[in-house]
Write a protein that holds these residues in place. Structure first.
Motif, PDB file in Angstrom:
ATOM      1  N   ALA B 118      -5.374   5.142   3.285  1.00 29.11           N
ATOM      2  CA  ALA B 118      -4.870   4.320   2.174  1.00 29.11           C
ATOM      3  C   ALA B 118      -3.488   3.752   2.503  1.00 29.11           C
ATOM      4  O   ALA B 118      -3.178   2.614   2.153  1.00 29.11           O
ATOM      5  CB  ALA B 118      -4.816   5.158   0.895  1.00 29.11           C
ATOM      6  N   PHE B 119      -2.659   4.541   3.184  1.00 29.35           N
ATOM      7  CA  PHE B 119      -1.330   4.059   3.582  1.00 29.35           C
ATOM      8  C   PHE B 119      -1.457   2.872   4.547  1.00 29.35           C
ATOM      9  O   PHE B 119      -0.716   1.896   4.451  1.00 29.35           O
ATOM     10  CB  PHE B 119      -0.536   5.184   4.268  1.00 29.35           C
ATOM     11  CG  PHE B 119       0.296   6.018   3.328  1.00 29.35           C
ATOM     12  CD1 PHE B 119       0.225   5.847   1.945  1.00 29.35           C
ATOM     13  CD2 PHE B 119       1.175   6.981   3.839  1.00 29.35           C
ATOM     14  CE1 PHE B 119       1.014   6.616   1.093  1.00 29.35           C
ATOM     15  CE2 PHE B 119       1.966   7.752   2.990  1.00 29.35           C
ATOM     16  CZ  PHE B 119       1.883   7.572   1.615  1.00 29.35           C
ATOM     17  N   ASP B 120      -2.400   2.976   5.495  1.00 30.04           N
ATOM     18  CA  ASP B 120      -2.586   1.876   6.451  1.00 30.04           C
ATOM     19  C   ASP B 120      -2.968   0.598   5.716  1.00 30.04           C
ATOM     20  O   ASP B 120      -2.511  -0.489   6.060  1.00 30.04           O
ATOM     21  CB  ASP B 120      -3.674   2.233   7.466  1.00 30.04           C
ATOM     22  CG  ASP B 120      -3.278   3.418   8.325  1.00 30.04           C
ATOM     23  OD1 ASP B 120      -2.060   3.623   8.508  1.00 30.04           O
ATOM     24  OD2 ASP B 120      -4.170   4.141   8.791  1.00 30.04           O
ATOM     25  N   ARG B 121      -3.819   0.750   4.698  1.00 30.50           N
ATOM     26  CA  ARG B 121      -4.255  -0.447   3.977  1.00 30.50           C
ATOM     27  C   ARG B 121      -3.126  -1.052   3.146  1.00 30.50           C
ATOM     28  O   ARG B 121      -3.074  -2.262   2.942  1.00 30.50           O
ATOM     29  CB  ARG B 121      -5.485  -0.119   3.119  1.00 30.50           C
ATOM     30  CG  ARG B 121      -6.724   0.178   3.991  1.00 30.50           C
ATOM     31  CD  ARG B 121      -7.978   0.367   3.174  1.00 30.50           C
ATOM     32  NE  ARG B 121      -7.972   1.586   2.378  1.00 30.50           N
ATOM     33  CZ  ARG B 121      -8.350   2.801   2.837  1.00 30.50           C
ATOM     34  NH1 ARG B 121      -8.757   2.950   4.089  1.00 30.50           N
ATOM     35  NH2 ARG B 121      -8.317   3.854   2.040  1.00 30.50           N
ATOM     36  N   ALA B 125      -1.717  -4.849   3.734  1.00 31.49           N
ATOM     37  CA  ALA B 125      -1.635  -5.815   2.638  1.00 31.49           C
ATOM     38  C   ALA B 125      -0.364  -6.659   2.703  1.00 31.49           C
ATOM     39  O   ALA B 125      -0.298  -7.726   2.102  1.00 31.49           O
ATOM     40  CB  ALA B 125      -1.709  -5.085   1.301  1.00 31.49           C
ATOM     41  N   GLY B 126       0.654  -6.190   3.416  1.00 30.18           N
ATOM     42  CA  GLY B 126       1.873  -7.003   3.450  1.00 30.18           C
ATOM     43  C   GLY B 126       3.066  -6.344   4.116  1.00 30.18           C
ATOM     44  O   GLY B 126       4.152  -6.921   4.139  1.00 30.18           O
ATOM     45  N   VAL B 202       2.037  -3.675  -3.853  1.00 34.32           N
ATOM     46  CA  VAL B 202       1.897  -2.907  -5.099  1.00 34.32           C
ATOM     47  C   VAL B 202       0.446  -2.965  -5.579  1.00 34.32           C
ATOM     48  O   VAL B 202      -0.124  -1.950  -6.000  1.00 34.32           O
ATOM     49  CB  VAL B 202       2.874  -3.421  -6.183  1.00 34.32           C
ATOM     50  CG1 VAL B 202       2.504  -2.879  -7.563  1.00 34.32           C
ATOM     51  CG2 VAL B 202       4.301  -3.015  -5.834  1.00 34.32           C
ATOM     52  N   ASN B 203      -0.183  -4.137  -5.488  1.00 35.04           N
ATOM     53  CA  ASN B 203      -1.599  -4.241  -5.883  1.00 35.04           C
ATOM     54  C   ASN B 203      -2.466  -3.311  -5.048  1.00 35.04           C
ATOM     55  O   ASN B 203      -3.349  -2.625  -5.566  1.00 35.04           O
ATOM     56  CB  ASN B 203      -2.094  -5.677  -5.740  1.00 35.04           C
ATOM     57  CG  ASN B 203      -1.602  -6.558  -6.875  1.00 35.04           C
ATOM     58  OD1 ASN B 203      -1.155  -6.057  -7.900  1.00 35.04           O
ATOM     59  ND2 ASN B 203      -1.664  -7.855  -6.689  1.00 35.04           N
ATOM     60  N   GLN B 204      -2.213  -3.304  -3.740  1.00 38.83           N
ATOM     61  CA  GLN B 204      -3.019  -2.446  -2.873  1.00 38.83           C
ATOM     62  C   GLN B 204      -2.773  -0.975  -3.196  1.00 38.83           C
ATOM     63  O   GLN B 204      -3.706  -0.174  -3.233  1.00 38.83           O
ATOM     64  CB  GLN B 204      -2.696  -2.729  -1.392  1.00 38.83           C
ATOM     65  CG  GLN B 204      -3.662  -2.071  -0.416  1.00 38.83           C
ATOM     66  CD  GLN B 204      -5.067  -2.652  -0.533  1.00 38.83           C
ATOM     67  OE1 GLN B 204      -5.229  -3.839  -0.751  1.00 38.83           O
ATOM     68  NE2 GLN B 204      -6.083  -1.802  -0.396  1.00 38.83           N
ATOM     69  N   HIS B 205      -1.510  -0.659  -3.442  1.00 39.49           N
ATOM     70  CA  HIS B 205      -1.152   0.714  -3.827  1.00 39.49           C
ATOM     71  C   HIS B 205      -1.977   1.159  -5.037  1.00 39.49           C
ATOM     72  O   HIS B 205      -2.571   2.239  -5.049  1.00 39.49           O
ATOM     73  CB  HIS B 205       0.347   0.774  -4.148  1.00 39.49           C
ATOM     74  CG  HIS B 205       0.785   2.036  -4.824  1.00 39.49           C
ATOM     75  ND1 HIS B 205       0.653   2.238  -6.190  1.00 39.49           N
ATOM     76  CD2 HIS B 205       1.330   3.173  -4.336  1.00 39.49           C
ATOM     77  CE1 HIS B 205       1.103   3.442  -6.502  1.00 39.49           C
ATOM     78  NE2 HIS B 205       1.526   4.031  -5.395  1.00 39.49           N
ATOM     79  N   ASP B 206      -2.050   0.304  -6.053  1.00 40.94           N
ATOM     80  CA  ASP B 206      -2.794   0.662  -7.269  1.00 40.94           C
ATOM     81  C   ASP B 206      -4.293   0.717  -6.991  1.00 40.94           C
ATOM     82  O   ASP B 206      -5.000   1.580  -7.517  1.00 40.94           O
ATOM     83  CB  ASP B 206      -2.496  -0.332  -8.396  1.00 40.94           C
ATOM     84  CG  ASP B 206      -1.132  -0.074  -9.040  1.00 40.94           C
ATOM     85  OD1 ASP B 206      -0.353   0.723  -8.467  1.00 40.94           O
ATOM     86  OD2 ASP B 206      -0.844  -0.650 -10.100  1.00 40.94           O
ATOM     87  N   GLU B 207      -4.757  -0.218  -6.152  1.00 38.98           N
ATOM     88  CA  GLU B 207      -6.184  -0.258  -5.839  1.00 38.98           C
ATOM     89  C   GLU B 207      -6.634   1.003  -5.101  1.00 38.98           C
ATOM     90  O   GLU B 207      -7.779   1.434  -5.233  1.00 38.98           O
ATOM     91  CB  GLU B 207      -6.449  -1.477  -4.956  1.00 38.98           C
ATOM     92  CG  GLU B 207      -7.814  -2.086  -5.132  1.00 38.98           C
ATOM     93  CD  GLU B 207      -7.837  -3.474  -4.504  1.00 38.98           C
ATOM     94  OE1 GLU B 207      -8.419  -3.588  -3.414  1.00 38.98           O
ATOM     95  OE2 GLU B 207      -7.248  -4.399  -5.070  1.00 38.98           O
ATOM     96  N   GLU B 208      -5.741   1.587  -4.335  1.00 40.12           N
ATOM     97  CA  GLU B 208      -6.066   2.803  -3.593  1.00 40.12           C
ATOM     98  C   GLU B 208      -6.100   4.030  -4.499  1.00 40.12           C
ATOM     99  O   GLU B 208      -6.256   5.155  -4.027  1.00 40.12           O
ATOM    100  CB  GLU B 208      -5.072   3.039  -2.455  1.00 40.12           C
ATOM    101  CG  GLU B 208      -5.071   1.961  -1.376  1.00 40.12           C
ATOM    102  CD  GLU B 208      -6.372   1.931  -0.553  1.00 40.12           C
ATOM    103  OE1 GLU B 208      -7.144   2.906  -0.637  1.00 40.12           O
ATOM    104  OE2 GLU B 208      -6.596   0.928   0.142  1.00 40.12           O
ATOM    105  N   GLU B 209      -5.886   3.821  -5.789  1.00 39.70           N
ATOM    106  CA  GLU B 209      -5.970   4.887  -6.782  1.00 39.70           C
ATOM    107  C   GLU B 209      -4.849   5.917  -6.687  1.00 39.70           C
ATOM    108  O   GLU B 209      -5.026   7.082  -7.019  1.00 39.70           O
ATOM    109  CB  GLU B 209      -7.348   5.567  -6.755  1.00 39.70           C
ATOM    110  CG  GLU B 209      -8.471   4.546  -6.909  1.00 39.70           C
ATOM    111  CD  GLU B 209      -9.845   5.191  -6.895  1.00 39.70           C
ATOM    112  OE1 GLU B 209     -10.330   5.483  -7.982  1.00 39.70           O
ATOM    113  OE2 GLU B 209     -10.401   5.403  -5.814  1.00 39.70           O
TER     114      GLU B 209
END
Ligand code: HEM
Ligand code: SF4
Ligand code: FES
Lengths: 236, 249
Positions: B118-121, B125-126, B202-209
């Motif tokens: 999840a951290f890699d993603r 993301a940016g 931030v979006n990716q962070h939230d998407e990763e739950e």
């Protein structure tokens, strides 16, 4: 292309945990400003019955004749209610996200805080503490605003409602518990709101925590002075 | 020293795990925590049992692979990585509880090993700059104020270990995300993508739950690299700035 993707990303970010928390910080800030004004008003009780009832009467006349009698008060009430609802909504939404992010089945067998216990306690009681504060707000409105709950006797004079109520020890005790809960909520809450809105910077954290401590303590003590003064007969 | 270890054992992602107790004798105070686990694993292998799986790579505190929760604290009683923690921080006869990071975003792969993909993603993301590579530019071609350079460098020391998530009562990954946003946001090279970066990350962070941050501060208290809590405030400022500038476009 790149721009429309970014626009989409931005609207997603409006629902993000950071946006939720910012809504909580702004609405919490409005409530804190209200509490400070409210506390100032309460302290007028030391001016005697006339001064206090005049003050209570005055806030219903703000803006007249542009606004109808009690109009400004109703605007304030609507803003406060909306703030409280948004604040609670954001709190529950973040609570639910946190529960999903580490469900009960994944709880640690052993758990220890790496921070000082007092600070950790304030931060950890925000949610249930907030619920207690909300229940208190309802009780408090029924008691002193609508006078549906009238320990010690109902009255048309706000001053008499206050004095009648706070001569009873358990009424004072209930306010003491509630205000300690408010103080705890604000001890972490004021720091948290400032940090959420981007005010925290390297080297500033101690100062912000100090501000939060001072304001939270001032609000708690400021609200407790009138009830205790009445209980001990300094105001009657 | 003699140590009693209670270790989380879980065969694979989807099976239930449980705590298992092992006794380890003759532990030297000079051993690192991972070396102590090595000793346990040698013993288990000799007994024909499955060794305890744990993640590690550099063993010198720079790769971020080795994180476990020790006695309820991410990376254990010292503010360092698990590989840099030594048995002298414990005493003879101690019962030590070892668990994996626990978060929906970090599923357990086996025993103490979690998947931190999840951290890699979030980085994908940016968490980068889009600049052509080539020979290194002259060091003085782009002046950076010393204080900005220092802050960027401090934030850049994040090793992606995930202790911040493990320690957070909300299982939020905001300190990690903020470290990267701060690192790139302090430097001239990071400016062109600064607004887009924070929004996407931030979006990716939230998407990763991951959960949302509520400024509790457990993350910064356990971070082996001392990433400060105020980086999260900087991230918030960048995000709120990006959202408000969007409406004025
Ligand atoms: C007089 C009423 C209240 C005031 C003045 C107040 C004030 C605040 C402030 C300033 C914050 C910080 C915002 C931030 O996190 O950035 C906060 C946070 C919070 N409030 Fe309230 N609040 C009130 C009532 C409530 C109620 C009724 C609830 C419960 C439903 C609640 C739940 C929370 C929670 C969960 C947080 C976030 C906790 C955290 O940051 O760790 N509050 N509040
Ligand atoms: S912020 Fe600190 S604790 Fe979190 S991943 Fe980076 S180095 Fe680890
Ligand atoms: S093994 Fe690389 S940081 Fe511990």
């Amino acid at each position: 292309m790149a721009n429309s993707t970014l626009t989409k990303q931005r609207s997603a970010a409006l629902q993000s945990s950071v946006a939720l928390k910012s809504a909580m910080a702004v609405t919490g800030g409005i409530l804190v400003l209200f509490l400070i004004a409210h506390m100032y008003g309460n302290l007028m009780v030391f001016g005697g019955q006339e001064a206090f009832d005049d003050y209570s009467h005055h806030i219903r006349e703000i803006g007249e004749p542009m606004l109808p009698h009690g109009g400004a008060l109703w605007i304030i009430r609507v803003v406060l209610l909306a703030s409280l609802l948004i604040h609670a909504y954001a709190a529950f939404a973040l609570w639910a996200r946190a529960k999903h992010a580490r469900p009960a089945a994944q709880r640690y067998v052993v758990r220890k805080s790496a921070q000082s216990p007092s600070r950790r306690y304030a931060a950890q009681t925000m949610r249930w503490g907030g619920v207690i504060v909300a229940l208190f707000v309802i009780y408090h409105i029924l008691h002193l605003t609508t006078n549906h709950i009238a320990p010690g006797g109902a009255s048309d004079s706000p001053y008499e409602r206050l004095v009648n109520g706070f001569q009873i020890w358990w009424v004072v005790l209930s306010y003491l518990i509630a205000l300690l809960a408010v103080g705890y909520h604000l001890w972490h809450g004021i720091f948290s709101a400032l940090a959420t809105l981007g005010v925290n910077k390297a080297g500033r954290e101690r100062a912000l925590r100090l501000i939060a401590t001072v304001v939270a303590a001032a609000i708690t003590v400021g609200f407790l002075v009138p009830p205790f003064s009445i209980l001990f007969g300094l105001v009657s | 020293m003699n140590i009693t270890l209670r270790v989380w054992r879980q065969k694979s992602r989807d099976v239930e795990g449980r705590m298992v107790t092992y006794e380890i004798e003759d532990v030297s105070p000079d051993m690192s925590f991972l070396e102590m686990l090595d000793v346990l694993n040698e013993k288990l292998t000799l007994q024909g049992e499955e060794p305890v799986a744990f993640d590690h790579d550099c063993r010198e505190g720079i790769c971020g692979a080795c994180g476990v929760v020790i006695d309820g604290v991410a990376h254990g009683p010292e503010t360092t990585t698990t590989c840099q923690l030594h048995m002298r921080s414990f005493s003879d006869g101690d019962v030590i509880t070892v668990e994996p990071w626990r978060a929906t975003a970090f599923p357990v792969v086996k025993d103490l090993v979690v998947d931190r993909g999840a951290f890699d993603r979030i980085i994908q993301a940016g968490g980068y700059i889009s600049a052509p590579t080539g020979t290194a530019p002259d060091a003085h071609a782009m002046p950076v104020p010393k204080s900005d350079a220092d802050r960027a460098f401090d934030a850049a020391t994040c090793i992606g270990c995930g202790a911040c998530v493990a320690a957070c009562p909300n299982a939020s990954g905001m300190l990690f995300t903020a470290a990267k946003v701060t690192h790139l946001g302090m430097l001239p090279q990071g400016q062109p993508e600064r607004e887009a970066r924070v929004v996407k990350m931030v979006n990716q962070h939230d998407e990763e739950e991951f959960g949302g941050c509520t400024n509790i501060g457990e993350c910064a208290a356990v971070c082996p690299k001392g990433i400060p809590l105020d980086t999260i405030s900087q991230l918030n400022r960048d995000l709120l700035g990006s959202l408000t500038s969007a409406s004025s476009e």
